[in-house]
Design a protein around this motif. Structure first.
Motif, PDB file in Angstrom:
ATOM      1  N   GLN A  99      20.889  56.214  24.183  1.00 36.97           N
ATOM      2  CA  GLN A  99      22.113  55.533  24.600  1.00 36.97           C
ATOM      3  C   GLN A  99      21.891  54.088  25.042  1.00 36.97           C
ATOM      4  O   GLN A  99      22.677  53.556  25.826  1.00 36.97           O
ATOM      5  CB  GLN A  99      22.772  56.316  25.735  1.00 36.97           C
ATOM      6  CG  GLN A  99      23.371  57.627  25.282  1.00 36.97           C
ATOM      7  CD  GLN A  99      24.115  58.300  26.412  1.00 36.97           C
ATOM      8  OE1 GLN A  99      23.514  58.850  27.317  1.00 36.97           O
ATOM      9  NE2 GLN A  99      25.439  58.222  26.349  1.00 36.97           N
ATOM     10  N   TRP A 136      19.724  59.183  29.233  1.00 38.97           N
ATOM     11  CA  TRP A 136      20.118  58.132  28.292  1.00 38.97           C
ATOM     12  C   TRP A 136      19.025  57.877  27.276  1.00 38.97           C
ATOM     13  O   TRP A 136      19.302  57.700  26.088  1.00 38.97           O
ATOM     14  CB  TRP A 136      20.419  56.819  29.020  1.00 38.97           C
ATOM     15  CG  TRP A 136      21.447  56.882  30.100  1.00 38.97           C
ATOM     16  CD1 TRP A 136      22.464  57.793  30.240  1.00 38.97           C
ATOM     17  CD2 TRP A 136      21.547  56.005  31.211  1.00 38.97           C
ATOM     18  NE1 TRP A 136      23.172  57.519  31.372  1.00 38.97           N
ATOM     19  CE2 TRP A 136      22.646  56.431  31.984  1.00 38.97           C
ATOM     20  CE3 TRP A 136      20.819  54.903  31.625  1.00 38.97           C
ATOM     21  CZ2 TRP A 136      23.025  55.779  33.151  1.00 38.97           C
ATOM     22  CZ3 TRP A 136      21.205  54.256  32.785  1.00 38.97           C
ATOM     23  CH2 TRP A 136      22.301  54.687  33.531  1.00 38.97           C
ATOM     24  N   TYR A 165      32.992  53.977  31.835  1.00 35.16           N
ATOM     25  CA  TYR A 165      31.543  53.976  31.620  1.00 35.16           C
ATOM     26  C   TYR A 165      30.812  54.697  32.750  1.00 35.16           C
ATOM     27  O   TYR A 165      29.866  55.437  32.516  1.00 35.16           O
ATOM     28  CB  TYR A 165      31.000  52.544  31.508  1.00 35.16           C
ATOM     29  CG  TYR A 165      31.123  51.915  30.148  1.00 35.16           C
ATOM     30  CD1 TYR A 165      30.493  52.468  29.036  1.00 35.16           C
ATOM     31  CD2 TYR A 165      31.821  50.722  29.975  1.00 35.16           C
ATOM     32  CE1 TYR A 165      30.571  51.870  27.802  1.00 35.16           C
ATOM     33  CE2 TYR A 165      31.909  50.115  28.735  1.00 35.16           C
ATOM     34  CZ  TYR A 165      31.283  50.688  27.651  1.00 35.16           C
ATOM     35  OH  TYR A 165      31.365  50.089  26.426  1.00 35.16           O
ATOM     36  N   GLU A 197      25.058  51.957  24.476  1.00 37.85           N
ATOM     37  CA  GLU A 197      26.154  52.265  25.393  1.00 37.85           C
ATOM     38  C   GLU A 197      25.866  51.702  26.784  1.00 37.85           C
ATOM     39  O   GLU A 197      26.753  51.141  27.427  1.00 37.85           O
ATOM     40  CB  GLU A 197      26.381  53.767  25.474  1.00 37.85           C
ATOM     41  CG  GLU A 197      27.591  54.132  26.314  1.00 37.85           C
ATOM     42  CD  GLU A 197      27.929  55.612  26.264  1.00 37.85           C
ATOM     43  OE1 GLU A 197      27.274  56.371  25.539  1.00 37.85           O
ATOM     44  OE2 GLU A 197      28.863  56.004  26.980  1.00 37.85           O
ATOM     45  N   SER A 230      31.209  58.397  32.017  1.00 41.03           N
ATOM     46  CA  SER A 230      30.519  58.887  30.816  1.00 41.03           C
ATOM     47  C   SER A 230      29.001  58.792  30.927  1.00 41.03           C
ATOM     48  O   SER A 230      28.285  59.626  30.378  1.00 41.03           O
ATOM     49  CB  SER A 230      31.011  58.155  29.563  1.00 41.03           C
ATOM     50  OG  SER A 230      30.558  56.826  29.543  1.00 41.03           O
TER      51      SER A 230
END
Length: 159
Positions: free
Chosen positions: A75, A70, A105, A78, A108
């Motif tokens: 990210q 991430w 979520y 997100e 992903s």
């Protein structure tokens, strides 16, 4: 509703031990994440003021192995949106659509087994308490052949 045809997440998830996945790994590959997780402080919270529960989740998530990716991919937003949605989904009166968003979520962000497989991530073997590396993975298992299933009986045994 679309009919027929392939979907983004249709079919079985990739298997790092399969020959096809091995060929795909040569092209793009599986990423091994550190078992000890991401080190350091979590990034700054990118949304409006966070509730205490959201900050607890934020700190826990940024210590996971997936957080290494991430961070590489930027990210933070997100992950923050996931945290906010998860905190809402934990409430007793949470709506079903919010709970479904959490499931999306999880996949992903690679927080579910299916999500880890689809992202082609695996977690490195954990170090034992002695500090020595865990035993390497056993050789890839193969399907037993008919010959393997036959029992050998030494002469003179039986009857």
């Amino acid at each position: 509703m679309p009919r027929g045809g392939a979907r983004a997440v249709s079919g079985p998830p990739p298997d790092p031990r399969s020959l096809r996945s091995t060929k795909a790994a040569d092209k793009g590959g599986w990423r091994t994440l550190p078992a000890e997780g991401r080190e350091g402080e979590p990034p700054e919270w990118p949304l409006t003021t966070a509730a205490d529960r959201e900050m607890d989740l934020w700190e826990d998530l940024w210590a996971k192995p997936q957080a290494v990716v991430w961070e590489d991919m930027g990210q933070e937003l997100e992950v923050a949106l996931f945290v906010r949605t998860l905190a809402e989904a934990e409430r007793a009166d949470a709506r079903v659509d919010v709970k479904k968003m959490v499931r999306g979520y999880l996949d992903s962000l690679g927080l579910s087994v299916a999500g880890m497989n689809r992202n082609r991530w695996k977690i490195a073997p954990a170090l034992e308490e002695t500090g020595a590396a865990a035993l390497p993975d056993a050789a890839p298992s193969r399907r037993p052949s008919a010959r393997d299933r036959l029992k050998v009986v030494p002469s003179g045994e039986g009857a």
